[in-house]
Design a protein around this motif. Structure first.
Motif, PDB file in Angstrom:
ATOM      1  N   ILE A 174       0.841  -1.207   0.000  1.00  0.00           N
ATOM      2  CA  ILE A 174       0.000   0.000   0.000  1.00  0.00           C
ATOM      3  C   ILE A 174       0.872   1.251   0.000  1.00  0.00           C
ATOM      4  O   ILE A 174       0.647   2.195  -0.766  1.00  0.00           O
ATOM      5  N   LEU A 175       1.884   1.269   0.852  1.00  0.00           N
ATOM      6  CA  LEU A 175       2.752   2.448   0.952  1.00  0.00           C
ATOM      7  C   LEU A 175       3.603   2.633  -0.300  1.00  0.00           C
ATOM      8  O   LEU A 175       3.994   3.761  -0.626  1.00  0.00           O
ATOM      9  N   ASN A 176       3.871   1.545  -1.017  1.00  0.00           N
ATOM     10  CA  ASN A 176       4.642   1.637  -2.265  1.00  0.00           C
ATOM     11  C   ASN A 176       3.753   1.931  -3.473  1.00  0.00           C
ATOM     12  O   ASN A 176       4.258   2.192  -4.567  1.00  0.00           O
ATOM     13  N   GLY A 177       2.448   1.844  -3.288  1.00  0.00           N
ATOM     14  CA  GLY A 177       1.524   2.089  -4.389  1.00  0.00           C
ATOM     15  C   GLY A 177       1.278   0.881  -5.270  1.00  0.00           C
ATOM     16  O   GLY A 177       0.687   1.007  -6.354  1.00  0.00           O
ATOM     17  N   ASP A 178       1.717  -0.310  -4.818  1.00  0.00           N
ATOM     18  CA  ASP A 178       1.528  -1.517  -5.624  1.00  0.00           C
ATOM     19  C   ASP A 178       0.096  -2.050  -5.533  1.00  0.00           C
ATOM     20  O   ASP A 178      -0.425  -2.621  -6.494  1.00  0.00           O
ATOM     21  N   ILE A 179      -0.528  -1.902  -4.376  1.00  0.00           N
ATOM     22  CA  ILE A 179      -1.935  -2.274  -4.225  1.00  0.00           C
ATOM     23  C   ILE A 179      -2.689  -1.067  -3.676  1.00  0.00           C
ATOM     24  O   ILE A 179      -2.077  -0.130  -3.144  1.00  0.00           O
ATOM     25  N   ARG A 180      -4.010  -1.108  -3.787  1.00  0.00           N
ATOM     26  CA  ARG A 180      -4.801   0.072  -3.453  1.00  0.00           C
ATOM     27  C   ARG A 180      -5.953  -0.253  -2.514  1.00  0.00           C
ATOM     28  O   ARG A 180      -6.452  -1.380  -2.488  1.00  0.00           O
ATOM     29  N   ILE A 181      -6.367   0.778  -1.789  1.00  0.00           N
ATOM     30  CA  ILE A 181      -7.562   0.692  -0.951  1.00  0.00           C
ATOM     31  C   ILE A 181      -8.750   1.184  -1.782  1.00  0.00           C
ATOM     32  O   ILE A 181      -8.685   2.247  -2.401  1.00  0.00           O
ATOM     33  N   PHE A 182      -9.832   0.410  -1.781  1.00  0.00           N
ATOM     34  CA  PHE A 182     -11.029   0.744  -2.555  1.00  0.00           C
ATOM     35  C   PHE A 182     -12.204   1.039  -1.626  1.00  0.00           C
ATOM     36  O   PHE A 182     -12.374   0.385  -0.594  1.00  0.00           O
ATOM     37  N   ALA A 183     -13.010   2.019  -2.021  1.00  0.00           N
ATOM     38  CA  ALA A 183     -14.274   2.313  -1.334  1.00  0.00           C
ATOM     39  C   ALA A 183     -15.395   2.195  -2.362  1.00  0.00           C
ATOM     40  O   ALA A 183     -15.273   2.681  -3.491  1.00  0.00           O
ATOM     41  N   PHE A 184     -16.489   1.544  -1.953  1.00  0.00           N
ATOM     42  CA  PHE A 184     -17.598   1.298  -2.878  1.00  0.00           C
ATOM     43  C   PHE A 184     -18.917   1.795  -2.289  1.00  0.00           C
ATOM     44  O   PHE A 184     -19.105   1.829  -1.071  1.00  0.00           O
ATOM     45  N   GLY A 185     -19.810   2.141  -3.184  1.00  0.00           N
ATOM     46  CA  GLY A 185     -21.162   2.499  -2.779  1.00  0.00           C
ATOM     47  C   GLY A 185     -22.144   2.107  -3.870  1.00  0.00           C
ATOM     48  O   GLY A 185     -21.822   2.167  -5.062  1.00  0.00           O
ATOM     49  N   TRP A 186     -23.322   1.685  -3.459  1.00  0.00           N
ATOM     50  CA  TRP A 186     -24.392   1.347  -4.416  1.00  0.00           C
ATOM     51  C   TRP A 186     -25.713   1.684  -3.752  1.00  0.00           C
ATOM     52  O   TRP A 186     -25.978   1.269  -2.619  1.00  0.00           O
TER      53      TRP A 186
END
Length: 224
Positions: A174-186
């Motif tokens: 996460i800190l390296n930018g290799d994976i990401r945090i996602f937020a979703f709404g529906w």
């Protein structure tokens, strides 16, 4: 409406009456035929006026619906919960996610879902679509537990969503930018113009530090 119809029909009959005076010396059969035509014309005039008034009423109703409507909107930005904002091994990340009626009228039969997830593997062009699919699976499991409701302006549904304790590998990625945090709404609701649906998918830009701050988080829209 009745007054308008009476005026229109009355004017039509007066004109026909004046024309009938010119036929007073003609044969009675001609007078009878003319009378039938007058009545038929008056009926057509009444129908035309009524249709015009009904059409005007429908337009006014539609304009009223457009000018006064409710709509659900994803709450931005997602808010971090105190004590759950540090990206570290075995730490939980928590945020408040939800939807609020930003319109000036009630929304009916509304319900919404929201979710918080971390992507798997190195981010690629297909990650957004895959994460949307995962959120859809989670939403399907919770759908039968959700009750529809009615929300006035400024009201809505807000809940706390968690990312499970992070592994050291996830923290580094996460800190390296290799994976990401996602937020979703529906969310879906019913308003004057019918049923509406809005889907939201966001990913968090590479954090500046391990300590997240709501105001400094940069969210981006997922690719379609």
């Amino acid at each position: 409406m009745a007054v308008d119809i009476f005026i229109a029909v009355g004017g039509f009959l007066i004109q026909c009456g004046l024309a009938l005076l010119g036929l007073k010396l003609t044969h009675w059969k001609h007078k009878f035929l003319f009378s039938v035509l007058v009545i038929f014309g008056a009926a057509l005039m009444a129908i035309a006026v009524k249709r015009s008034l009904d059409s005007q009423k429908r337009i006014e109703t539609l304009l009223g619906a457009i000018g006064s409507r409710g709509f659900m909107e994803f709450n931005m930005p997602p808010k971090l919960l105190p004590g759950f904002s540090t990206i570290a091994t075995d730490r939980v990340i928590a945020m408040e996610l939800g939807h609020t009626n930003r319109g000036n009228a009630d929304v009916r039969s509304a319900f919404s879902f929201s979710g918080l997830m971390v992507s798997e593997g190195i981010y690629s062009a297909g990650t957004d679509r895959f994460m949307r699919f995962k959120f859809g699976e989670e939403m399907a499991l919770r759908a039968n537990k959700t009750v529809r409701g009615q929300y006035g302006p400024g009201r809505g549904v807000v809940g706390t969503r968690y990312i499970p304790p992070l592994t050291s590998k996830q923290v580094d990625a996460i800190l390296n930018g290799d994976i990401r945090i996602f937020a979703f709404g529906w969310t879906t609701w019913v308003e004057a113009t019918g049923e509406q649906v809005i889907e939201t998918c966001l990913w968090l830009q590479r954090p500046q530090s391990a300590q997240l701050i709501t105001e400094r988080m940069r969210w981006n829209r997922c690719a379609e």
